[in-house]
Design a protein around this motif. Structure first.
Motif, PDB file in Angstrom:
ATOM      1  N   MET A  70     -11.311   2.731 -19.217  1.00 23.59           N
ATOM      2  CA  MET A  70     -11.470   3.362 -17.757  1.00 23.59           C
ATOM      3  C   MET A  70      -9.711   3.803 -17.602  1.00 23.59           C
ATOM      4  N   LYS A  71      -9.637   4.896 -17.100  1.00 28.83           N
ATOM      5  CA  LYS A  71      -8.547   5.495 -16.628  1.00 28.83           C
ATOM      6  C   LYS A  71      -8.262   5.283 -15.067  1.00 28.83           C
ATOM      7  N   ILE A  72      -7.120   4.670 -14.795  1.00 29.01           N
ATOM      8  CA  ILE A  72      -6.993   4.680 -13.235  1.00 29.01           C
ATOM      9  C   ILE A  72      -5.473   5.477 -12.829  1.00 29.01           C
ATOM     10  N   GLU A  73      -5.480   6.391 -12.083  1.00 28.16           N
ATOM     11  CA  GLU A  73      -4.280   6.897 -11.650  1.00 28.16           C
ATOM     12  C   GLU A  73      -3.976   6.424 -10.110  1.00 28.16           C
ATOM     13  N   TRP A  74      -2.798   6.019  -9.821  1.00 24.45           N
ATOM     14  CA  TRP A  74      -2.415   5.895  -8.589  1.00 24.45           C
ATOM     15  C   TRP A  74      -1.087   6.654  -8.106  1.00 24.45           C
ATOM     16  N   ALA A  75      -1.117   7.136  -7.069  1.00 26.60           N
ATOM     17  CA  ALA A  75       0.165   7.897  -6.689  1.00 26.60           C
ATOM     18  C   ALA A  75       0.772   7.156  -5.438  1.00 26.60           C
ATOM     19  N   ALA A  76       2.064   7.017  -5.737  1.00 25.17           N
ATOM     20  CA  ALA A  76       2.725   6.020  -4.541  1.00 25.17           C
ATOM     21  C   ALA A  76       3.165   6.922  -3.577  1.00 25.17           C
ATOM     22  N   PRO A  77       3.047   6.405  -2.199  1.00 23.25           N
ATOM     23  CA  PRO A  77       3.349   7.331  -0.963  1.00 23.25           C
ATOM     24  C   PRO A  77       4.740   7.851  -1.200  1.00 23.25           C
ATOM     25  N   SER A  78       5.003   8.861  -0.243  1.00 24.13           N
ATOM     26  CA  SER A  78       6.331   9.475  -0.344  1.00 24.13           C
ATOM     27  C   SER A  78       7.380   8.777   0.506  1.00 24.13           C
ATOM     28  N   ASP A  79       7.125   7.741   1.124  1.00 23.64           N
ATOM     29  CA  ASP A  79       8.000   6.825   1.934  1.00 23.64           C
ATOM     30  C   ASP A  79       8.449   5.795   1.044  1.00 23.64           C
ATOM     31  N   ASP A  80       9.690   5.352   0.848  1.00 23.18           N
ATOM     32  CA  ASP A  80      10.109   4.350  -0.245  1.00 23.18           C
ATOM     33  C   ASP A  80       9.933   3.081   0.538  1.00 23.18           C
ATOM     34  N   MET A  81       8.522   2.687   0.580  1.00 23.94           N
ATOM     35  CA  MET A  81       8.209   1.252   1.497  1.00 23.94           C
ATOM     36  C   MET A  81       7.808   0.214   0.406  1.00 23.94           C
ATOM     37  N   ILE A  82       7.275   0.605  -0.645  1.00 27.16           N
ATOM     38  CA  ILE A  82       6.689  -0.458  -1.559  1.00 27.16           C
ATOM     39  C   ILE A  82       7.680  -0.507  -2.837  1.00 27.16           C
ATOM     40  N   GLU A  83       7.760  -2.067  -2.867  1.00 30.16           N
ATOM     41  CA  GLU A  83       8.693  -2.944  -3.818  1.00 30.16           C
ATOM     42  C   GLU A  83       7.790  -2.641  -5.059  1.00 30.16           C
TER      43      GLU A  83
ATOM     44  N   GLN B 177       5.889   8.977  -7.360  1.00 28.64           N
ATOM     45  CA  GLN B 177       5.553   8.550  -8.504  1.00 28.64           C
ATOM     46  C   GLN B 177       4.289   8.347  -8.629  1.00 28.64           C
ATOM     47  N   LEU B 178       3.572   9.092 -10.045  1.00 29.95           N
ATOM     48  CA  LEU B 178       2.282   8.835 -10.235  1.00 29.95           C
ATOM     49  C   LEU B 178       1.998   7.885 -11.455  1.00 29.95           C
ATOM     50  N   TYR B 179       1.242   6.934 -11.259  1.00 25.28           N
ATOM     51  CA  TYR B 179       1.235   5.773 -12.331  1.00 25.28           C
ATOM     52  C   TYR B 179      -0.244   5.998 -12.917  1.00 25.28           C
ATOM     53  N   ASP B 180      -0.244   5.962 -14.246  1.00 24.07           N
ATOM     54  CA  ASP B 180      -1.402   5.681 -14.869  1.00 24.07           C
ATOM     55  C   ASP B 180      -1.426   4.663 -15.628  1.00 24.07           C
ATOM     56  N   TYR B 181      -2.833   4.025 -15.657  1.00 23.69           N
ATOM     57  CA  TYR B 181      -3.337   2.820 -16.465  1.00 23.69           C
ATOM     58  C   TYR B 181      -4.602   2.951 -17.079  1.00 23.69           C
ATOM     59  N   GLU B 182      -4.575   2.533 -18.342  1.00 22.83           N
ATOM     60  CA  GLU B 182      -5.717   2.675 -19.127  1.00 22.83           C
ATOM     61  C   GLU B 182      -6.325   1.103 -19.581  1.00 22.83           C
ATOM     62  N   ILE B 183      -7.476   0.901 -18.787  1.00 21.96           N
ATOM     63  CA  ILE B 183      -7.938  -0.587 -19.086  1.00 21.96           C
ATOM     64  C   ILE B 183      -9.056  -0.281 -20.114  1.00 21.96           C
ATOM     65  N   THR B 184      -9.038  -1.147 -21.218  1.00 21.87           N
ATOM     66  CA  THR B 184     -10.096  -1.285 -22.450  1.00 21.87           C
ATOM     67  C   THR B 184     -10.913  -2.534 -22.359  1.00 21.87           C
ATOM     68  N   ASP B 185     -11.851  -2.489 -23.122  1.00 26.27           N
ATOM     69  CA  ASP B 185     -12.630  -3.728 -23.535  1.00 26.27           C
ATOM     70  C   ASP B 185     -13.504  -4.321 -22.189  1.00 26.27           C
TER      71      ASP B 185
ATOM     72  N   SER C  11     -19.322   0.961  -9.808  1.00 25.87           N
ATOM     73  CA  SER C  11     -20.700   0.363 -10.497  1.00 25.87           C
ATOM     74  C   SER C  11     -21.139   0.897 -11.662  1.00 25.87           C
ATOM     75  N   LYS C  12     -21.927   0.106 -12.441  1.00 28.36           N
ATOM     76  CA  LYS C  12     -22.336   0.716 -13.652  1.00 28.36           C
ATOM     77  C   LYS C  12     -21.480   1.695 -14.587  1.00 28.36           C
ATOM     78  N   LEU C  13     -20.554   0.959 -14.891  1.00 29.29           N
ATOM     79  CA  LEU C  13     -19.519   1.702 -15.850  1.00 29.29           C
ATOM     80  C   LEU C  13     -20.111   2.272 -17.060  1.00 29.29           C
ATOM     81  N   TYR C  14     -19.880   3.565 -17.426  1.00 33.43           N
ATOM     82  CA  TYR C  14     -20.595   4.028 -18.725  1.00 33.43           C
ATOM     83  C   TYR C  14     -19.630   4.654 -19.461  1.00 33.43           C
ATOM     84  N   TRP C  15     -19.494   4.495 -20.729  1.00 35.18           N
ATOM     85  CA  TRP C  15     -18.712   5.100 -21.577  1.00 35.18           C
ATOM     86  C   TRP C  15     -18.854   6.750 -21.988  1.00 35.18           C
ATOM     87  N   LEU C  16     -17.747   7.436 -21.784  1.00 36.69           N
ATOM     88  CA  LEU C  16     -17.928   8.985 -22.162  1.00 36.69           C
ATOM     89  C   LEU C  16     -17.167   9.057 -23.447  1.00 36.69           C
TER      90      LEU C  16
END
Length: 88
Positions: free
Chosen positions: A1-14, A42-50, A82-87
């Motif tokens: 599964m690929k997850i993308e998260w964009a950090a907010p424009s405010d510099d508040m998150i450590e 910043q855009l962060y990309d994560y790949e979760i396998t297995d 729900s119901k994760l399917y492989w593509l």
């Protein structure tokens, strides 16, 4: 599964981390394994396998604000991927 998260424009998150809870007999998956230092806009990309096809997973984002406050969204377990399917 690929997850993308964009950090907010405010510099508040450590730092931040993706938390994925699966079927009851599996441990919690953390991406990255240790909280990642967060840069604003910043855009962060994560790949979760297995992952198990057809299983339900609870997906959460955990952040630590520079003010020292920890926050997890969503803050309940009633939202699932729900119901994760492989593509292929």
């Amino acid at each position: 599964m690929k997850i993308e998260w964009a950090a907010p424009s405010d510099d508040m998150i450590e730092n931040h981390q993706i938390l994925l809870n699966g079927p009851p007999d599996l441990l919690q998956i953390k991406m990255p394994k240790n909280p990642e230092t967060t840069q604003s806009k910043q855009l962060y990309d994560y790949e979760i396998t297995d992952l198990i096809p057809g299983a339900d997973y609870n997906l959460k984002l955990s952040v630590k604000y520079k003010s020292g406050i920890d926050f997890t969204w969503p803050n309940t377990n009633n939202q699932t991927v729900s119901k994760l399917y492989w593509l292929f």
